[in-house]
Design an enzyme around this catalytic site. Structure first.
Site, mmCIF file in Angstrom:
data_model
loop_
_atom_site.group_PDB
_atom_site.id
_atom_site.type_symbol
_atom_site.label_atom_id
_atom_site.label_comp_id
_atom_site.label_asym_id
_atom_site.label_seq_id
_atom_site.Cartn_x
_atom_site.Cartn_y
_atom_site.Cartn_z
ATOM 1 N N SER A 118 0.864 -1.184 0.000
ATOM 2 C CA SER A 118 0.000 0.000 0.000
ATOM 3 C C SER A 118 0.900 1.233 0.000
ATOM 4 C CB SER A 118 -0.893 0.006 1.240
ATOM 5 O OG SER A 118 -0.089 0.204 2.395
ATOM 6 N N ASP A 126 -0.602 -1.594 -4.190
ATOM 7 C CA ASP A 126 -1.992 -1.856 -3.804
ATOM 8 C C ASP A 126 -2.732 -0.526 -3.610
ATOM 9 O OD1 ASP A 126 -4.165 -3.417 -2.980
ATOM 10 O OD2 ASP A 126 -3.530 -3.405 -0.874
ATOM 11 N N HIS A 127 -3.865 -0.360 -4.241
ATOM 12 C CA HIS A 127 -4.675 0.874 -4.148
ATOM 13 C C HIS A 127 -3.852 2.136 -4.393
ATOM 14 C CE1 HIS A 127 -8.372 -1.046 -2.968
ATOM 15 N NE2 HIS A 127 -7.664 -1.823 -2.195
ATOM 16 N N ASP A 180 -6.157 2.837 -8.309
ATOM 17 C CA ASP A 180 -7.510 2.835 -7.750
ATOM 18 C C ASP A 180 -8.167 4.187 -8.038
ATOM 19 O OD1 ASP A 180 -9.817 2.878 -6.305
ATOM 20 O OD2 ASP A 180 -8.932 2.269 -4.403
ATOM 21 N N GLY A 215 -10.500 -5.274 6.045
ATOM 22 C CA GLY A 215 -10.541 -5.453 7.498
ATOM 23 C C GLY A 215 -11.539 -6.531 7.877
ATOM 24 N N HIS A 247 -10.794 -8.156 -3.408
ATOM 25 C CA HIS A 247 -10.122 -7.501 -2.276
ATOM 26 C C HIS A 247 -10.802 -7.943 -0.980
ATOM 27 C CE1 HIS A 247 -7.436 -4.334 -4.081
ATOM 28 N NE2 HIS A 247 -8.001 -4.849 -5.152
ATOM 29 N N ASN A 260 -4.699 -9.044 3.739
ATOM 30 C CA ASN A 260 -3.818 -8.176 4.506
ATOM 31 C C ASN A 260 -4.057 -8.365 6.008
ATOM 32 O OD1 ASN A 260 -2.145 -6.146 5.396
ATOM 33 N ND2 ASN A 260 -3.374 -4.455 4.625
HETATM 34 P P1 13P Z 1 -8.066 -7.459 4.028
HETATM 35 O O1 13P Z 1 -7.209 -6.595 4.901
HETATM 36 O O2 13P Z 1 -9.494 -7.400 4.414
HETATM 37 O O3 13P Z 1 -7.541 -8.851 3.958
HETATM 38 O O4 13P Z 1 -8.006 -6.839 2.567
HETATM 39 C C1 13P Z 1 -6.794 -6.818 1.863
HETATM 40 C C2 13P Z 1 -6.905 -6.073 0.596
HETATM 41 O O5 13P Z 1 -7.912 -6.099 -0.075
HETATM 42 C C3 13P Z 1 -5.732 -5.317 0.136
HETATM 43 O O6 13P Z 1 -6.031 -4.450 -0.895
#
Ligand code: 13P
Length: 287
Positions: A49, A84-85, A105, A178, A207, A231
């Site tokens: 990220s 990521d994003h 993103d 999350g 995701h 994540n």
């Molecule tokens: P989580 O933290 O819910 O596993 O999501 C990870 C994610 O989508 C990273 O972009």
């Protein structure tokens, strides 16, 4: 072997499994994920990220660390280093820094603006051999300061973005970053089917992989998902194992305070979580 994500996702989609994209935060995270991929002969994507990139002192540091670690650990399975994003500027910086894959993103922009910016980044990324993920319909929850309302993506808009020549598409289908709240309605498979219908052949990205039940994961894969991001679950396993070590007073025994000992249970816990996900996603022995 550091590669872009295109071929590994085309293969995953054709053979009916998904490649895990695990976010990294530091050396322990990176080493744990790379070793688990190698031990299980699985392709893998390391997600970074913008917040984690900053924490690790910048994208050039991250790219140098990952490149060196892949070599020194003799990692022969395909590994993609993926933003990521990413923001528009962040995506450009990662291409320069040596990332092999980026996500732009643009889901918080209007669809016209998202298309314009994605299109520019597709030609830039591809001119450098870098793969690119785009997003339509925001992912709910919050990750490293990027918050989304959790909209379900419009399949026609997905087609417009997919037609720009991207390599993978993240489409919101009720997934959340999350932990999932207890009243979560589950993934919207009708929406996923419509998106699959409009974007035939495009590897789709799920995701918010943390906490999605196994049957929903398998159904998503059967509907074209070829990359699943995880994540929070690695963070939770790491924190849990570290807490147990401290609570058991292990840091006070002998040289238990040595960071290499203190971080070892958390490191092993990340490895176990990553392996469990690779088994569920079906990527083991697919390198
Ligand atoms: P989580 O933290 O819910 O596993 O999501 C990870 C994610 O989508 C990273 O972009």
């Amino acid at each position: 072997m550091l590669v872009n994500a295109r071929d590994m996702l085309v293969k995953a989609k054709a053979e009916g499994y998904a490649v895990g994209a695990f976010n990294i935060n530091n050396l322990e995270w990176t080493k744990a994920i790379l070793l688990t991929a190698q031990e299980n002969n699985s392709p893998v994507i390391l997600g970074v990220s913008e917040g984690a990139g900053k924490y690790m002192t910048g994208f050039t540091t991250v790219a140098a660390m990952v490149k060196a670690m892949v070599e020194s650990l003799n990692i022969t399975v395909p590994v993609a280093l993926h933003l990521d994003h990413g923001s528009y500027d962040g995506a450009k910086k990662c291409i320069e820094a040596g990332f092999t894959s980026i996500m732009f993103d643009g889901s918080h922009y209007s669809i016209e603006e998202n298309i314009k910016k994605t299109k520019e980044l597709v030609s830039l990324a591809h001119s450098k051999g870098v793969s690119i993920e785009a997003e339509v319909g925001s992912i709910g929850g919050e990750e490293d300061g990027v918050a989304g309302r959790g909209e379900v993506a419009d399949s026609k808009e997905c087609k417009m973005i997919a037609d720009l020549g991207i390599d993978m598409l993240a489409a919101g289908i009720g997934n959340i970053h999350g932990k999932y709240p207890s009243n979560w309605q589950g993934l919207d498979f009708e929406a996923l089917e419509a998106i699959k219908g409009e974007t035939e052949g495009m590897p789709l990205v799920l995701h918010g992989g943390t906490g999605i039940p196994g049957d929903m994961i398998k159904k998503s894969i059967s509907l074209g998902v070829a990359k699943i991001n995880v994540n929070t679950e690695c963070q939770l396993s790491f924190a849990d194992a570290t807490r147990k070590y401290i609570e058991a007073g292990k840091d006070l025994e002998g040289k238990g305070y040595d960071p290499r000992k203190l971080l070892a249970p958390g490191f092993e816990a990340i490895k176990a979580t990553v392996k469990e996900k690779m088994e569920l996603f079906g990527s083991i022995n697919k390198a």
